[in-house]
Design an enzyme around this catalytic site. Structure first.
Site, short mmCIF file in Angstrom:
data_model
loop_
_atom_site.label_atom_id
_atom_site.label_comp_id
_atom_site.label_asym_id
_atom_site.label_seq_id
_atom_site.Cartn_x
_atom_site.Cartn_y
_atom_site.Cartn_z
N CYS A 1 -10.68 66.76 -31.05
CA CYS A 1 -9.55 67.28 -30.31
C CYS A 1 -9.73 68.22 -29.21
O CYS A 1 -10.87 68.49 -28.92
CB CYS A 1 -8.54 68.28 -31.46
N CYS B 1 -11.95 71.39 -29.78
CA CYS B 1 -13.30 71.25 -29.66
C CYS B 1 -13.96 71.18 -28.43
O CYS B 1 -14.89 72.01 -28.28
CB CYS B 1 -13.51 69.95 -30.16
N ASP C 1 -5.14 58.76 12.65
CA ASP C 1 -6.05 58.71 13.54
C ASP C 1 -6.03 57.18 14.33
O ASP C 1 -5.67 56.20 13.62
CB ASP C 1 -7.54 58.83 13.27
#
Length: 760
Positions: free
Chosen positions: A30, A33, A456
């Protein structure tokens, strides 16, 4: 997989170095952890770590005083496993050899076995508990016989992880599941052997909510077995979904060719791609993948680049053209010279960008991780409080126990840990399939805020290549002849304008004659003899030097072209002006459509260029841009971005050249065209592998969609826990129903993320 990079140093000090390593982490169940491992690693001197629960990897930067073995030891002391991912195999399997089969996913196999056995044993237990008509004499002892293996063996991974965490003074989701299921089993065993539940003829009504009963007559075997089975099912579906979420990256990594036919001493020799070196020349036959990035030195063909860029139309290549590894030769035989190999190839760099993005964490996920780290201990306190409150309020230990177990089961924070990583895995993977590379999760936040997009001009809105546009012949002259003679003379020049005229002439008139003489007149044009005629091609000044004037129609054509920002050159022979040719940087066919798409996303387009105002205005009118900033030197582009930001705008910049790199880095969001330079690509937050400006709009849409999915996942995960915990504590949830709901929340989050796979 390690790399070293220089750190910034203070003058007068000894330069320090940092290294990076990516570790595969095992045993996480989970988000808490992952938070624990990350916390332990970050406590080490000179270590910065980010642990991702969904990808099961830790990305760690560490100083010279730390070794990888120290990092692995720290993870193992925390109760998990860690190792460096093995390098990909480079061996090539040739005809007649046996291809080793890929080992099945051991986690999936183990989960599937436990789930299948637990499901078979749990169904009768749940049915007997829920349907009183099935409760024969001594049914409760059969329930114990069937449920005990489920809780002990089926839930063994939860118990093992909970015990490991307990030894290290930590609590995770497994702690909640283990305590809840063992408590339910333990209560049931006590009631059966020492209470009244084991008596023949005992009946047990099933309710979705909690009711007051005699505690010694109540058993919770269906809750213990049902919760275990539901959570195993959730884990299994979650594991399968996580594999699907990472499928795009695995597909990308597997795109490359496995072997290549190299030219050695005039012979073709087939070798593994890993042995290919810079400068090697290799053969690519029709239908084969191009082994690595290179330049065509012989032959011509059409190349299918769809698998790398998402572009469906094959690209024609000939001698001198660049090709990319992993694309497919769809036409004739090619001989390619390798210019990039290994980790430097575009495919490898794409895969690295995608993997880095998937391993990263958005700020919102870091908040979720911090909550998960303290969530489990808080839930244990809430469960204990629920137990005591029910005991004092009702005096019913069975009801108190049931409510406490429901709190433990419903609160597992899996969905919190999966909310961001799974959406990122799917979103970035889908982007890679479409030619969009998202550098990291923090980029997603930027796409939501952007309101202005600076484009650009050269190479982004336009092709960046000069092309012949118009041919105007003097009265009485043949346009085709004017173009043919001019093209013949210009073919001998290397100037971009000359090459555009020569290419246009060859395309429109066929083969060109070879000049008998040729001379380049610096800054003015060219002159020479073609088919016995003294030909001039160049500026009006060149004509004046030869005392040649332009007919008024030619003069008007030249003025009109220059007014539109095009370049006009005059053509004359034998002492008389014969025509005017106009050349311009062509606007990409899709640019106007791209501008429309960007406007639909709520973005205001701005054209930025170093070209003169007339050229910029002409391009802007063609594509539908209102705001133009022209005649800007490369070093001043950053100042333009900063000025727009000072005006309160959040700016995205799209560019492809070296002179765009600083502006891309300065903008709130940098989009680098993958057809451009390495400097621009490194500076951008999003890389667009195709040179099609429409991909910029797709990239922003995909990023926003991914961010929306992450927020939706987190809302569900937080909302689920916020709503469910009070219900469980209030006795409104049976523990088995709580287990089903908890498992569904994780599956929902992952499934919601998988919807990004359908993005178009």
């Amino acid at each position: 997989m390690t790399s070293t990079a220089p750190e910034k140093t203070v003058p007068g000090t000894t330069p320090a170095t940092t290294a990076e390593v990516e570790l595969s982490i095992g045993g996480m169940t989970c988000a808490s952890c992952a938070a624990r491992i990350e916390k332990k690693l970050n406590r080490m001197d000179g270590v910065t770590a980010s642990v991702n629960f969904a990808t099961e990897k830790a990305k760690v930067s560490y100083g010279a005083e730390v070794e990888v073995a120290d990092l692995i030891a720290t993870v193992e002391k925390t109760g998990y496993t860690a190792e460096e991912p093995p390098p990909p195999p480079s061996e090539t399997v040739y005809e007649g050899e046996t291809q080793p089969t890929a080992a099945p996913d051991s986690e999936l196999v183990s989960l599937r076995q436990r789930l299948f056995v637990s499901l078979v044993l749990s169904v009768p237990v749940v049915l007997m508990a829920m349907v009183p008509a099935l409760q024969f004499d001594n049914w409760q002892w059969l329930s114990l016989t069937l449920a005990a293996p489920v809780v002990v063996w089926g839930a063994f991974p939860f118990h093992k992880a909970a015990w490991t965490n307990a030894r290290h003074g930590a609590a995770t989701m497994d702690t909640l599941v283990s305590i809840g299921t063992l408590a339910a089993l333990g209560w049931s065993v006590w009631a059966l052997f020492f209470g009244h539940a084991g008596m023949p003829g005992m009946r047990h009504a099933f309710e979705f909510t909690i009711s007051r009963t005699d505690g010694s007559s109540s058993i919770y075997l269906e809750a213990a077995a049902g919760v275990t089975t539901f959570i195993l099912a959730g884990r299994y579906l979650e594991a399968k979904s996580k594999r699907k979420a990472g499928a795009a990256l695995r597909t990308l990594l597997e795109l490359g060719a496995k072997d290549v036919c190299v030219l050695r001493g005039g012979r073709e020799v087939r070798i593994p791609v890993a042995q290919l070196a810079l400068g090697d020349r290799f053969v690519v036959r029709p239908g084969e993948k191009i082994a690595t990035d290179g330049v065509v030195v012989e032959g011509g063909s059409a190349v299918d680049v769809s698998m790398l860029t998402g572009e469906s139309v094959p690209v024609d290549v000939t001698v001198g053209d660049s090709v990319t590894g992993a694309t497919v030769n769809a036409g004739g035989r090619l001989v390619v010279e390798a210019t990039r190999v290994g980790a430097d190839t575009q495919l490898a760099r794409m895969a690295k960008l995608v993997e880095d993005a998937q391993n990263g964490k958005a700020e919102v996920q870091r908040l979720a991780d911090r909550i998960s780290a303290v969530f489990v201990p808080v839930v244990l306190v809430i469960a204990l409080g629920t137990l005591l409150t029910w005991l004092f309020a009702t005096g019913d230990p069975a009801a108190a126990f049931t409510a406490a177990v429901a709190v433990l089961i419903i609160a597992c924070p899996c969905a919190l840990g999966l909310a961001t990583p799974t959406a990122l895995m799917v979103g970035t993977g889908r982007g890679a399939q479409l030619g969009i590379l998202i550098k990291g999760p923090e980029v997603l936040e930027s796409t939501r805020r952007v309101d202005t997009v600076v484009l650009d001009k050269t190479g982004t809105v336009t092709t960046g290549r000069m092309q012949l546009r118009d041919v105007v012949a003097a009265p009485g002259e043949d346009e085709r002849e004017v173009l043919r003679l001019a093209g013949a003379l210009e073919h001998a020049s290397e100037h971009p304008i000359a090459q555009a005229i020569a290419a246009g002439a060859a395309e429109r008139t066929g083969s060109l004659p070879v000049p008998e003489s040729f001379e380049n007149v610096a800054g003015l044009g060219v002159q020479g003899v073609v088919e016995g005629r003294a030909v001039l091609v160049g500026r009006e000044k060149l004509m004046e030097d030869w005392v040649i004037g332009l007919h008024w129609e030619l003069a008007e054509a030249r003025a009109a072209a220059e007014g539109e920002g095009r370049t006009a050159v005059a053509v004359a022979w034998d002492g008389k002006a014969r025509g005017v040719l106009t050349v311009a940087d062509a606007v990409k066919e899709t640019s106007a459509e791209a501008i429309t798409e960007l406007r639909r996303l709520g973005l205001k387009p701005v054209l930025l260029t170093g070209d003169n105002q007339a050229v910029a205005d002409s391009v802007a009118r063609t594509v539908g841009i209102d705001e133009v900033i022209a005649e800007v030197l490369p070093q001043d582009k950053v100042d333009v971005i900063k000025r727009l930001q000072r005006e309160g705008r959040t700016v995205a910049m799209v560019g492809d050249g070296v002179n765009d790199a600083a502006a891309l880095a300065t903008a709130d969001l940098g989009l680098a065209m993958g057809t451009g330079t390495d400097a621009a690509i490194e500076a951008g937050d999003l890389t667009l592998v195709r040179g099609d400006l429409r991909v910029a709009a797709d990239a922003i849409r995909l990023s926003r969609r991914t961010l929306a999915t992450i927020k939706g996942n987190l809302f569900w995960a937080f909302g689920y826990n916020v709503a469910a915990l009070p219900l469980a504590a209030a006795g409104m949830l049976n523990p088995m129903i709580a287990g089903a709901a908890m498992a569904f929340s994780s599956v929902f989050v992952v499934t919601n993320s998988l919807r990004l796979r359908s993005f178009k």
